[in-house]
Design a protein around this motif. Structure first.
Motif, mmCIF file in Angstrom:
data_model
loop_
_atom_site.group_PDB
_atom_site.id
_atom_site.type_symbol
_atom_site.label_atom_id
_atom_site.label_comp_id
_atom_site.label_asym_id
_atom_site.label_seq_id
_atom_site.Cartn_x
_atom_site.Cartn_y
_atom_site.Cartn_z
ATOM 1 N N GLN A 139 63.566 16.095 70.584
ATOM 2 C CA GLN A 139 64.584 16.112 71.629
ATOM 3 C C GLN A 139 65.394 14.832 71.623
ATOM 4 N N MET B 159 67.644 19.600 78.393
ATOM 5 C CA MET B 159 66.356 19.212 77.838
ATOM 6 C C MET B 159 65.291 19.217 78.941
ATOM 7 N N SER C 4 59.959 20.789 75.572
ATOM 8 C CA SER C 4 58.855 20.119 74.880
ATOM 9 C C SER C 4 57.603 20.136 75.758
ATOM 10 N N HIS D 236 61.656 18.143 79.596
ATOM 11 C CA HIS D 236 60.779 17.195 78.915
ATOM 12 C C HIS D 236 59.369 17.227 79.500
#
Length: 385
Positions: A95, A112, A81, A114
């Motif tokens: 997410q 993930m 992201s 971020h």
């Protein structure tokens, strides 16, 4: 795999109708998004103690990458992201929504990343602290790279005005008229290509790809060294974006339809679901993060690695006037950053810009989560079977 396990797995990830609590994933600041990410991750770690966090520190702060390992790790899903900072608000919500309903992981670990562009996420800009578009920055071979910026530089005075912006009564109609004139002279297709592919000649301009690779390349290498190694058979990367395309629709974007990655995507999605770079009225991007990440993984290992861009449409920019309005807001935000207007105009410009990449409409946000769940069901099916 026993049919009962398969059924249970898909039951857990089948999308449900959006409800009020879904919208709690959409936060107003980077700090709120990160705090909620940490909260959800702590809950996951209680159930899965092997879950881990990699903290990558650089001049703008700390970027966190969260790994949730499968029981028997064979494959890996990576979701990123905030490559374009302000777009991280939606990406982070996607997410966290996925993590909160994550099924019991049999073969597929989840990583993930971020807020890849931390500066842009915190400051609600699309670019990083050097005015660089990170999704135009990751050139694989810098020494052999040349960019044809002639068409872009010919439009430089239109794309990058060197005066404070105005939102007076005539500013928008005049911009539309100038845009239509340029379309008539160059065609929409050639304008899209020359502007959106990325440029490397105007450092203060929009879509600037930078003269050298940015520090986030170190994050990619750290993630590979710390979490990936040679553990996996299949890796699939999803880079989360907003802005382009039909409002309220999740577009799946890939390179040319004949590329190896695009062919792999057809094992997951229907052809009609994917926007290929060689399709009519579409465009290819130079220095794309996803392509760079896949390339680095293939060099470092023998994984079957592929990926896709999730692009959530906001202003119907696939249409002429939606495209013009999107460009107008991009120009205004960049112009206002370099040549600030008065306080009210600056605030109005930022609000317009944020709304383009992070719509406040609850129905748009609900659709983002619903369609993401729908597509991710297919991704998990690909990785688990």
């Amino acid at each position: 795999m026993p049919i009962s396990i398969i059924f249970s797995f898909f039951l857990m990830i089948t999308p449900t109708s959006a409800h009020a609590t879904d919208l709690n994933y959409f936060k107003n600041t980077y700090e709120e998004s990160e705090q909620d990410f940490d909260r959800i991750f702590k809950q996951i770690k209680q159930k899965n103690p092997k879950s881990d966090v990699l903290e990558f520190q650089y001049s703008q702060g700390t970027i966190k990458s969260y790994l949730i390992p499968a029981a028997t790790p064979e494959n890996l899903l990576i979701m990123i992201s905030g490559t374009h900072g302000v777009e991280g608000f939606t990406g982070s919500a996607v997410q966290r929504n996925l993590l909160a309903q994550l099924p019991e992981l049999k073969k597929t670990s989840v990583l993930m990343i971020h807020g890849f562009n931390l500066y842009g996420f915190k400051n609600k800009r699309r670019v990083n602290e050097h005015n660089i578009d990170l999704n135009r920055n990751f050139i694989i071979d810098r020494k052999g790279f040349t960019s044809d910026d002639q068409a872009y530089t010919g439009l430089n005075s239109f794309l990058n005005p060197n005066e404070a912006p105005s939102l007076n009564l005539f500013s928008r109609p005049l911009f539309v008229l100038r845009s239509v004139a340029n379309i008539a002279q160059h065609s929409m297709e050639s304008l899209r290509r020359s502007i959106l592919q990325g440029q490397y000649s105007v450092p203060q301009g929009i879509f600037y790809g930078g003269a050298q690779i940015e520090p986030q390349a170190g994050l990619i290498e750290a993630v590979i060294a710390e979490f990936i190694g040679k553990k996996y058979q299949k890796i699939f990367i999803v880079d989360l974006h907003t802005g382009y395309g039909e409002r309220g629709r999740l577009h799946l974007m890939s390179g040319k339809s004949t590329d190896a990655n695009s062919i792999e995507l057809l094992k997951i999605f229907e052809k009609s679901e994917i926007d290929f770079a060689d399709a009519k009225n579409f465009y290819a991007v130079q220095g794309e993060l996803l392509h760079y990440f896949i390339n680095r993984l293939k060099i470092r290992s023998a994984f079957n690695t592929s990926g896709v861009t999730f692009e959530y449409g906001t202003l119907d920019s696939q249409k002429t006037f939606g495209s013009i309005e999107s460009l107008r807001r991009m120009i205004l935000e960049n112009q206002n950053f370099h040549f600030p207007a008065d306080s009210k105009t600056s605030t109005d410009i930022q609000n317009m810009f944020v709304e383009m990449f992070y719509p406040s409409d609850p129905s748009w946000r609900s659709e983002v989560l619903r369609q993401s769940d729908e597509k991710m069901k297919k991704v998990f099916h690909y990785l688990e079977n």
